[in-house]
Design an enzyme around this catalytic site. Structure first.
Site, PDB file in Angstrom:
ATOM      1  N   THR B 168       0.844  -1.196   0.000  1.00  0.00           N
ATOM      2  CA  THR B 168       0.000   0.000   0.000  1.00  0.00           C
ATOM      3  C   THR B 168       0.885   1.254   0.000  1.00  0.00           C
ATOM      4  O   THR B 168       1.881   1.297   0.733  1.00  0.00           O
ATOM      5  CB  THR B 168      -0.899  -0.003   1.255  1.00  0.00           C
ATOM      6  OG1 THR B 168      -1.654  -1.205   1.248  1.00  0.00           O
ATOM      7  CG2 THR B 168      -1.840   1.194   1.262  1.00  0.00           C
ATOM      8  N   CYS B 242       4.067  -3.985  14.609  1.00  0.00           N
ATOM      9  CA  CYS B 242       3.450  -2.919  13.806  1.00  0.00           C
ATOM     10  C   CYS B 242       2.063  -3.360  13.363  1.00  0.00           C
ATOM     11  O   CYS B 242       1.096  -2.589  13.412  1.00  0.00           O
ATOM     12  CB  CYS B 242       4.268  -2.616  12.554  1.00  0.00           C
ATOM     13  SG  CYS B 242       5.948  -2.110  12.896  1.00  0.00           S
ATOM     14  N   ALA B 246      -1.823  -1.730  13.572  1.00  0.00           N
ATOM     15  CA  ALA B 246      -2.671  -1.464  12.415  1.00  0.00           C
ATOM     16  C   ALA B 246      -3.959  -2.284  12.471  1.00  0.00           C
ATOM     17  O   ALA B 246      -5.032  -1.797  12.122  1.00  0.00           O
ATOM     18  CB  ALA B 246      -1.908  -1.767  11.131  1.00  0.00           C
ATOM     19  N   ARG B 272     -37.938   1.506  -0.992  1.00  0.00           N
ATOM     20  CA  ARG B 272     -38.164   0.656  -2.157  1.00  0.00           C
ATOM     21  C   ARG B 272     -39.497  -0.100  -2.010  1.00  0.00           C
ATOM     22  O   ARG B 272     -39.668  -0.858  -1.044  1.00  0.00           O
ATOM     23  CB  ARG B 272     -37.004  -0.344  -2.283  1.00  0.00           C
ATOM     24  CG  ARG B 272     -37.179  -1.388  -3.349  1.00  0.00           C
ATOM     25  CD  ARG B 272     -37.078  -0.799  -4.723  1.00  0.00           C
ATOM     26  NE  ARG B 272     -37.253  -1.814  -5.757  1.00  0.00           N
ATOM     27  CZ  ARG B 272     -37.421  -1.542  -7.042  1.00  0.00           C
ATOM     28  NH1 ARG B 272     -37.434  -0.277  -7.450  1.00  0.00           N
ATOM     29  NH2 ARG B 272     -37.562  -2.502  -7.918  1.00  0.00           N
ATOM     30  N   GLN B 283     -40.692  -9.879   6.407  1.00  0.00           N
ATOM     31  CA  GLN B 283     -39.943 -10.491   7.513  1.00  0.00           C
ATOM     32  C   GLN B 283     -38.527 -10.888   7.106  1.00  0.00           C
ATOM     33  O   GLN B 283     -37.587 -10.758   7.889  1.00  0.00           O
ATOM     34  CB  GLN B 283     -40.688 -11.721   8.031  1.00  0.00           C
ATOM     35  CG  GLN B 283     -41.967 -11.348   8.772  1.00  0.00           C
ATOM     36  CD  GLN B 283     -42.648 -12.555   9.375  1.00  0.00           C
ATOM     37  OE1 GLN B 283     -42.154 -13.677   9.285  1.00  0.00           O
ATOM     38  NE2 GLN B 283     -43.788 -12.328   9.993  1.00  0.00           N
ATOM     39  N   GLY B 343     -30.954  -5.158  -4.286  1.00  0.00           N
ATOM     40  CA  GLY B 343     -31.354  -5.729  -5.570  1.00  0.00           C
ATOM     41  C   GLY B 343     -30.361  -5.373  -6.663  1.00  0.00           C
ATOM     42  O   GLY B 343     -29.152  -5.325  -6.421  1.00  0.00           O
ATOM     43  N   GLU B 367      -3.032  -7.880   6.499  1.00  0.00           N
ATOM     44  CA  GLU B 367      -2.755  -7.847   7.940  1.00  0.00           C
ATOM     45  C   GLU B 367      -3.196  -9.142   8.617  1.00  0.00           C
ATOM     46  O   GLU B 367      -3.641  -9.137   9.753  1.00  0.00           O
ATOM     47  CB  GLU B 367      -3.482  -6.665   8.589  1.00  0.00           C
ATOM     48  CG  GLU B 367      -3.226  -5.382   7.845  1.00  0.00           C
ATOM     49  CD  GLU B 367      -2.387  -4.425   8.631  1.00  0.00           C
ATOM     50  OE1 GLU B 367      -2.055  -4.733   9.787  1.00  0.00           O
ATOM     51  OE2 GLU B 367      -2.044  -3.375   8.073  1.00  0.00           O
ATOM     52  N   GLY B 368      -3.062 -10.247   7.889  1.00  0.00           N
ATOM     53  CA  GLY B 368      -3.441 -11.537   8.436  1.00  0.00           C
ATOM     54  C   GLY B 368      -4.849 -11.876   8.012  1.00  0.00           C
ATOM     55  O   GLY B 368      -5.792 -11.167   8.352  1.00  0.00           O
ATOM     56  N   PHE B 387      -0.092 -23.715  12.495  1.00  0.00           N
ATOM     57  CA  PHE B 387       0.199 -23.038  11.221  1.00  0.00           C
ATOM     58  C   PHE B 387       0.867 -23.978  10.218  1.00  0.00           C
ATOM     59  O   PHE B 387       0.837 -23.746   9.029  1.00  0.00           O
ATOM     60  CB  PHE B 387       1.128 -21.838  11.443  1.00  0.00           C
ATOM     61  CG  PHE B 387       0.548 -20.803  12.362  1.00  0.00           C
ATOM     62  CD1 PHE B 387      -0.307 -19.834  11.863  1.00  0.00           C
ATOM     63  CD2 PHE B 387       0.845 -20.803  13.711  1.00  0.00           C
ATOM     64  CE1 PHE B 387      -0.849 -18.885  12.699  1.00  0.00           C
ATOM     65  CE2 PHE B 387       0.311 -19.851  14.558  1.00  0.00           C
ATOM     66  CZ  PHE B 387      -0.542 -18.886  14.058  1.00  0.00           C
TER      67      PHE B 387
HETATM   68  C1  LIG Z   1      -4.844  -4.317  -1.212  1.00  0.00           C
HETATM   69  C2  LIG Z   1      -3.742  -4.934  -0.420  1.00  0.00           C
HETATM   70  C3  LIG Z   1      -2.824  -4.130   0.233  1.00  0.00           C
HETATM   71  C4  LIG Z   1      -1.762  -4.699   0.946  1.00  0.00           C
HETATM   72  N1  LIG Z   1      -0.857  -3.874   1.557  1.00  0.00           N
HETATM   73  C5  LIG Z   1       0.247  -4.429   2.125  1.00  0.00           C
HETATM   74  C6  LIG Z   1       1.278  -3.592   2.671  1.00  0.00           C
HETATM   75  O1  LIG Z   1       1.150  -2.367   2.679  1.00  0.00           O
HETATM   76  N2  LIG Z   1       2.407  -4.175   3.145  1.00  0.00           N
HETATM   77  C7  LIG Z   1       2.573  -5.530   3.158  1.00  0.00           C
HETATM   78  O2  LIG Z   1       3.608  -5.978   3.604  1.00  0.00           O
HETATM   79  N3  LIG Z   1       1.610  -6.350   2.670  1.00  0.00           N
HETATM   80  C8  LIG Z   1       0.458  -5.833   2.149  1.00  0.00           C
HETATM   81  N4  LIG Z   1      -0.520  -6.665   1.624  1.00  0.00           N
HETATM   82  C9  LIG Z   1      -0.289  -8.088   1.595  1.00  0.00           C
HETATM   83  C10 LIG Z   1      -1.124  -8.903   2.594  1.00  0.00           C
HETATM   84  O3  LIG Z   1      -0.710  -8.668   3.896  1.00  0.00           O
HETATM   85  C11 LIG Z   1      -1.050 -10.358   2.202  1.00  0.00           C
HETATM   86  O4  LIG Z   1      -1.770 -10.515   1.010  1.00  0.00           O
HETATM   87  C12 LIG Z   1      -1.584 -11.291   3.264  1.00  0.00           C
HETATM   88  O5  LIG Z   1      -0.710 -11.389   4.353  1.00  0.00           O
HETATM   89  C13 LIG Z   1      -1.872 -12.683   2.730  1.00  0.00           C
HETATM   90  O6  LIG Z   1      -0.771 -13.194   2.050  1.00  0.00           O
HETATM   91  P1  LIG Z   1      -0.915 -13.835   0.577  1.00  0.00           P
HETATM   92  O7  LIG Z   1      -1.679 -12.918  -0.255  1.00  0.00           O
HETATM   93  O8  LIG Z   1       0.424 -14.250   0.140  1.00  0.00           O
HETATM   94  O9  LIG Z   1      -1.821 -15.104   0.813  1.00  0.00           O
HETATM   95  P2  LIG Z   1      -1.344 -16.558   1.287  1.00  0.00           P
HETATM   96  O10 LIG Z   1      -0.484 -16.441   2.478  1.00  0.00           O
HETATM   97  O11 LIG Z   1      -0.817 -17.291   0.127  1.00  0.00           O
HETATM   98  O12 LIG Z   1      -2.733 -17.183   1.707  1.00  0.00           O
HETATM   99  C14 LIG Z   1      -3.660 -17.707   0.760  1.00  0.00           C
HETATM  100  C15 LIG Z   1      -4.738 -18.477   1.518  1.00  0.00           C
HETATM  101  O13 LIG Z   1      -4.144 -19.540   2.247  1.00  0.00           O
HETATM  102  C16 LIG Z   1      -4.510 -19.469   3.602  1.00  0.00           C
HETATM  103  N5  LIG Z   1      -3.407 -19.934   4.445  1.00  0.00           N
HETATM  104  C17 LIG Z   1      -2.102 -19.569   4.386  1.00  0.00           C
HETATM  105  N6  LIG Z   1      -1.397 -20.190   5.344  1.00  0.00           N
HETATM  106  C18 LIG Z   1      -2.265 -20.965   6.028  1.00  0.00           C
HETATM  107  C19 LIG Z   1      -2.160 -21.845   7.164  1.00  0.00           C
HETATM  108  N7  LIG Z   1      -0.995 -22.055   7.794  1.00  0.00           N
HETATM  109  N8  LIG Z   1      -3.267 -22.455   7.585  1.00  0.00           N
HETATM  110  C20 LIG Z   1      -4.451 -22.255   6.987  1.00  0.00           C
HETATM  111  N9  LIG Z   1      -4.637 -21.430   5.938  1.00  0.00           N
HETATM  112  C21 LIG Z   1      -3.551 -20.786   5.469  1.00  0.00           C
HETATM  113  C22 LIG Z   1      -4.825 -18.023   3.845  1.00  0.00           C
HETATM  114  O14 LIG Z   1      -5.708 -17.838   4.967  1.00  0.00           O
HETATM  115  C23 LIG Z   1      -5.477 -17.624   2.529  1.00  0.00           C
HETATM  116  O15 LIG Z   1      -6.823 -17.997   2.570  1.00  0.00           O
HETATM  117  C24 LIG Z   1      -1.621  -6.108   0.973  1.00  0.00           C
HETATM  118  C25 LIG Z   1      -2.569  -6.916   0.330  1.00  0.00           C
HETATM  119  C26 LIG Z   1      -3.624  -6.347  -0.353  1.00  0.00           C
HETATM  120  C27 LIG Z   1      -4.610  -7.239  -1.048  1.00  0.00           C
END
Ligand SMILES: Cc1cc2nc3c(=O)[nH]c(=O)nc-3n(C[C@H](O)[C@H](O)[C@H](O)COP(=O)(O)OP(=O)(O)OC[C@H]3O[C@@H](n4cnc5c(N)ncnc54)[C@H](O)[C@@H]3O)c2cc1C
Lengths: 249, 388
Positions: B168, B242, B246, B272, B283, B343, B367-368, B387
């Site tokens: 970002t 950090c 956040a 609507r 309901q 809709g 952020e996880g 993990f």
């Molecule tokens: C718009 C945007 C902005 C971002 N900005 C930043 C930023 O400023 N700085 C930065 O450093 N990062 C940034 N990120 C990155 C973001 O933090 C990561 O995308 C995120 O941590 C997930 O990592 P990944 O995309 O590699 O997914 P992966 O780690 O490959 O995960 C894919 C899937 O596998 C699952 N998974 C992975 N490991 C396990 C496990 N051990 N057990 C069960 N399930 C698991 C995950 O839950 C997910 O569903 C950004 C991402 C987006 C989309």
């Protein structure tokens, strides 16, 4: 230079207003209360005068119940130095409010008093000029521009179809119209600093109101609109309805 | 229609006068400055950079830090409220403020030298400098410990090399906090983005967070002076601490989006008409609105209590995980329900719900992810890491 601000707490214009159960006042509980929007122009003007002159000292006065404190804090957050809370419950009677404000101001030191041209709740547009009369100082209302040089205040005010430019000597009072300036937002640091600024409490002068409120009523609910048709063909029918039903043509 | 925020359990009554005024100020700022342009920003995949000087001037950046750096020194609840009100407008603007405040200013404040703090914090709080946080890599997201980015000690300076992804603010940043391994140990580095070998291609082809800049950071043998290392922290604790800051803001922020969605759904359902009645009188629609309002209220209470714990310095990272996980998960469900209530209009960008819904998909991942936070909480409850 010493500037006084007259501020009022009013209901947010977005709030839905209801009469109290006795039908004698507006129910203010659970309604968001704000600084009267026209008063915001007065506050901003005072801040700009201070930014230009450097040495101006700004004090805000608010007559009202404990909600006045919030109004004063808003002004302090914007950069006003000091607040004066005149404790009481303002009613519809502008003259009583003006007497109470004038009594509080009488012993204060001031060069310029600024207020909004009207409060958006009762729209009476009279407290400012009444205060000036009671203090025996000149006043100009509905100001859209203000220039100060050597104790002279030159004010451009809005009049029907144009502008009028008038001049008067300080001390004097000016009421602000929309367009006078662009009010700022309080900065977050300003909001925190406001906590440490003084708010003096004063009791309101005991003044008997000469106006009795008989009833406060909500406006009649509007009935649903009607779509007459679309495009050119709808025009004759629309004109007929405006003439015969709405009777506005 | 004017925005009417849901406050079913009167959280307002718990706020101090200052917190209320902060909330009003940020809300008005968003209404007047972001709402008129956000639809276009989203269409054009454009971050509203022109708002940054205003954010700085009003003190919205770096609010938790001391006045000596020019910051507002606000408490945890106030920081939460700011995030909530910003994300009511768009997750992109909130992301900008989160990154600047919690991911860039925080590590400098917590782990930097006085010289680093005195130089960077005033510039970052004023919005004169923009920061980004480079942790994620193309092959290491949920598992940042595997990162490949390296720092080499060359005696008089460090040399950084590697690729960061999904960052970002990357392309608009003046400074990047880069996490890289020095002799196998994760360390933080302050890297000015105009250094030789540093490039930041932007990813514009996103369905989500379109009004936010997301970039790759490519470091090809970037030389930085020795004094640019953050001396105060080593290993993953650095970036993770950090992220805890956040995520706290995200837990509040996503509720801003949820509240905007709920408000839109409620107002829409009342106006609507189908089968000669407002759809709010059915309901099944009421069931959705009730669920949405209940989840928002629960999340608000979670946030407020989390804010108290944070203010008292008693908060644990897993407690923050619980709020981030629950609230973003709930916000996404709320978004999908709200979209359904609208809709066909629900898929139009004349309404805000779809934009929020798409944004929340990123908020769920970054952020996880939801599932990773499930494992964080599970680890704390059982003592067993699941993990790997
Ligand atoms: C718009 C945007 C902005 C971002 N900005 C930043 C930023 O400023 N700085 C930065 O450093 N990062 C940034 N990120 C990155 C973001 O933090 C990561 O995308 C995120 O941590 C997930 O990592 P990944 O995309 O590699 O997914 P992966 O780690 O490959 O995960 C894919 C899937 O596998 C699952 N998974 C992975 N490991 C396990 C496990 N051990 N057990 C069960 N399930 C698991 C995950 O839950 C997910 O569903 C950004 C991402 C987006 C989309």
């Amino acid at each position: 230079m010493k500037i006084l601000l007259l501020l009022k707490t009013v209901a947010d214009s977005e709030a839905s207003i209801r009469p109290t159960s006795d039908g004698k006042a507006v129910a203010l509980s659970d309604i968001n209360l704000i600084l009267n929007p026209y008063d915001e122009y007065a506050v901003e003007e005072a801040l700009q005068i201070r930014e230009k002159n450097g040495d101006a000292e700004i004090t805000a006065l608010c007559y009202g119940d404990e909600m006045a404190i919030k109004t004063l804090r808003t002004a302090l957050a914007l950069g006003v130095e000091k607040g004066v809370h005149i404790k009481g419950q303002p009613g519809f009677d502008s003259l009583t409010t003006a007497k109470i404000l004038a009594a509080a101001i009488k012993d204060m030191d001031y060069d310029l008093i600024l207020c909004g041209k009207q409060a958006i709740d009762d729209d009476s547009s009279s407290v400012g000029v009444m205060v000036a009369e009671l203090l025996d100082i000149p006043s100009v209302s509905v100001a859209v521009k203000l220039d100060i040089t050597d104790g002279n205040v030159r004010v451009t005010r809005e009049i029907e179809g144009g502008h009028e430019i008038v001049e008067m000597k300080m001390p004097c009072l000016v009421s602000a119209q929309k367009g006078l300036n662009e009010p700022r937002y309080p900065s977050l640091k300003g909001i925190m600093a406001a906590k440490k600024k003084p708010i003096e409490e004063k009791d309101a002068l005991a003044a008997e109101t000469q106006i009795e409120v008989l009833r406060v009523e909500a406006p009649a609910t509007r009935s649903a609109g009607k779509i007459v048709g679309e495009g050119e063909e709808a025009v004759p029918e629309l004109v007929r309805l405006l003439k015969e039903e709405a009777k506005v043509l | 229609m004017a925005y009417k925020p849901l406050d079913y359990y009167r959280i307002q009554d718990l706020l101090t006068d200052e917190e209320k005024l902060i909330q009003e100020t940020v809300r008005d700022f968003v209404t007047e400055n972001l709402m008129p342009i956000i639809q276009d920003c989203n269409r054009e995949a454009r971050f509203p950079l022109e708002l940054v000087p205003k954010l700085g001037k009003l003190g919205f950046l770096g609010t938790p830090y001391p006045e000596k750096y020019g910051c507002a020194d606000l408490g945890a609840v106030a920081y939460g409220i700011i995030n909530q009100e910003l994300e009511r407008g768009d997750s992109g603007l909130r992301s900008f403020v989160s990154v600047q405040t919690s991911l860039v200013m925080y590590p400098i404040f917590a782990y930097g030298t006085d010289k680093q703090k005195d130089y960077w914090l005033p510039r970052l709080t004023q919005g004169e400098a923009i920061g980004c946080f480079g942790l994620t890599e193309p092959d290491f997201g949920s598992n940042p410990g595997g990162m490949l980015t390296r720092a080499e000690d060359k005696g008089s300076h460090y040399v950084l090399s590697g690729n960061k992804a999904w960052i970002t603010n990357g392309t608009i940043a003046d400074v990047a906090i880069i996490w890289a391994k020095l002799d196998g140990v994760v360390r933080g580095f302050i890297v000015e983005t105009d250094r030789e070998g540093f490039s930041t291609p932007e990813n514009k082809n996103k369905f989500s967070l379109r009004a936010s800049v997301t970039s790759d950071l490519i470091l090809e043998d970037v030389e930085i002076p020795k004094e640019n290392i953050l001396p105060g922290v080593q290993k993953l604790k650095g970036p993770l601490s950090c992220l805890t800051q956040a995520r706290y803001g995200i837990a509040w922020g996503c509720m801003g989006a949820a509240m905007a969605i709920f408000d839109e759904a409620l107002q829409y359902s009342l106006s609507r008409i189908q089968f000669d009645k407002p759809i709010a009188s059915f309901q099944l629609v009421q069931n959705k609105l009730t669920w949405m309002a209940t989840e928002i209220t629960k999340a608000q209470l979670l946030n407020y209590r989390l804010g108290q714990l944070k203010a008292d310095d008693k908060v644990t990272p897993a407690q923050v995980s619980m709020a981030k996980r629950n609230n973003v998960g709930a916000a996404l469900e709320i978004a999908r329900m709200g979209r359904d209530i609208l809709g066909a209009n629900g898929i139009s960008d004349e309404y805000q719900t779809f934009r929020h819904m798409n944004n929340l998909e990123s908020v769920n991942t970054y952020e996880g992810t939801y599932d990773i936070h499930t494992l964080v909480i599970g680890h704390e409850l059982t003592g067993i890491p699941a993990f790997f």
